[in-house]
Scaffold this motif. Sequence first.
Motif, short mmCIF file in Angstrom:
data_model
loop_
_atom_site.label_atom_id
_atom_site.label_comp_id
_atom_site.label_asym_id
_atom_site.label_seq_id
_atom_site.Cartn_x
_atom_site.Cartn_y
_atom_site.Cartn_z
N THR A 50 0.84 -1.20 0.00
CA THR A 50 0.00 0.00 0.00
C THR A 50 0.87 1.25 0.00
OG1 THR A 50 -1.73 -1.19 1.19
CG2 THR A 50 -1.84 1.21 1.24
N THR A 51 1.92 1.24 0.82
CA THR A 51 2.85 2.38 0.89
C THR A 51 3.51 2.58 -0.46
OG1 THR A 51 3.25 1.95 3.23
CG2 THR A 51 4.86 3.31 2.08
N THR B 34 3.97 5.67 -5.43
CA THR B 34 3.87 5.72 -6.89
C THR B 34 2.82 6.74 -7.30
OG1 THR B 34 4.46 3.38 -7.02
CG2 THR B 34 3.40 4.32 -8.95
N GLN B 35 1.68 6.73 -6.59
CA GLN B 35 0.63 7.71 -6.89
C GLN B 35 1.12 9.12 -6.60
OE1 GLN B 35 -2.90 6.63 -4.75
NE2 GLN B 35 -3.17 4.70 -5.89
N ALA B 36 1.87 9.29 -5.51
CA ALA B 36 2.39 10.62 -5.17
C ALA B 36 3.35 11.10 -6.25
CB ALA B 36 3.08 10.58 -3.81
N ARG C 223 2.93 14.37 -8.55
CA ARG C 223 3.96 15.41 -8.67
C ARG C 223 4.31 15.64 -10.13
NH1 ARG C 223 7.34 12.53 -4.58
NH2 ARG C 223 6.24 12.99 -2.70
N GLU C 224 4.39 14.57 -10.84
CA GLU C 224 4.72 14.64 -12.27
C GLU C 224 3.64 15.41 -13.00
OE1 GLU C 224 7.26 13.91 -15.27
OE2 GLU C 224 7.62 13.17 -13.25
N GLU C 225 2.39 15.08 -12.63
CA GLU C 225 1.26 15.74 -13.28
C GLU C 225 1.22 17.22 -12.90
OE1 GLU C 225 -3.32 14.90 -13.11
OE2 GLU C 225 -2.22 13.01 -13.24
#
Length: 124
Positions: A106-107, A112-114, A118-120
């Motif tokens: 989950t972490t 990965t989502q974070a 950030r990339e977005e």
Amino acid sequence: VLCDDGVEDDVVLQKELASMQQQLRRMSTRLLEARRVAERSGKVVKENAGRLKQEQRTRQKLKEHHELVEEVSHMRQELADASTRRDRLRHEAEKAEAKLKTCEETTADYETQAMDLREELRRV
């Protein structure tokens, strides 16, 4: 006549002497038999004493054996209890490891989502 009286006295004394000798032989025979009986009795007493000591040793060994059997039984029960606790702890450890793995996944997903966010955000 005096000679005849002396001879008769000698004959009487010889008969008494023979009778006494015969009594002494009978008494001697009885004494020897009594000694043999006493010796046999002494041997029996010694044998019985030996048997009694052996029986006491056997009873002591039997008592020690029963005590050891009880101790082994107690130790087996303790081992069974310890094995049950060990198995329960292993199961709990496996559950905790599975939970930790889920948390780590989950972490990793959040990270990965974070990074994606950030990339977005940089693009925007």
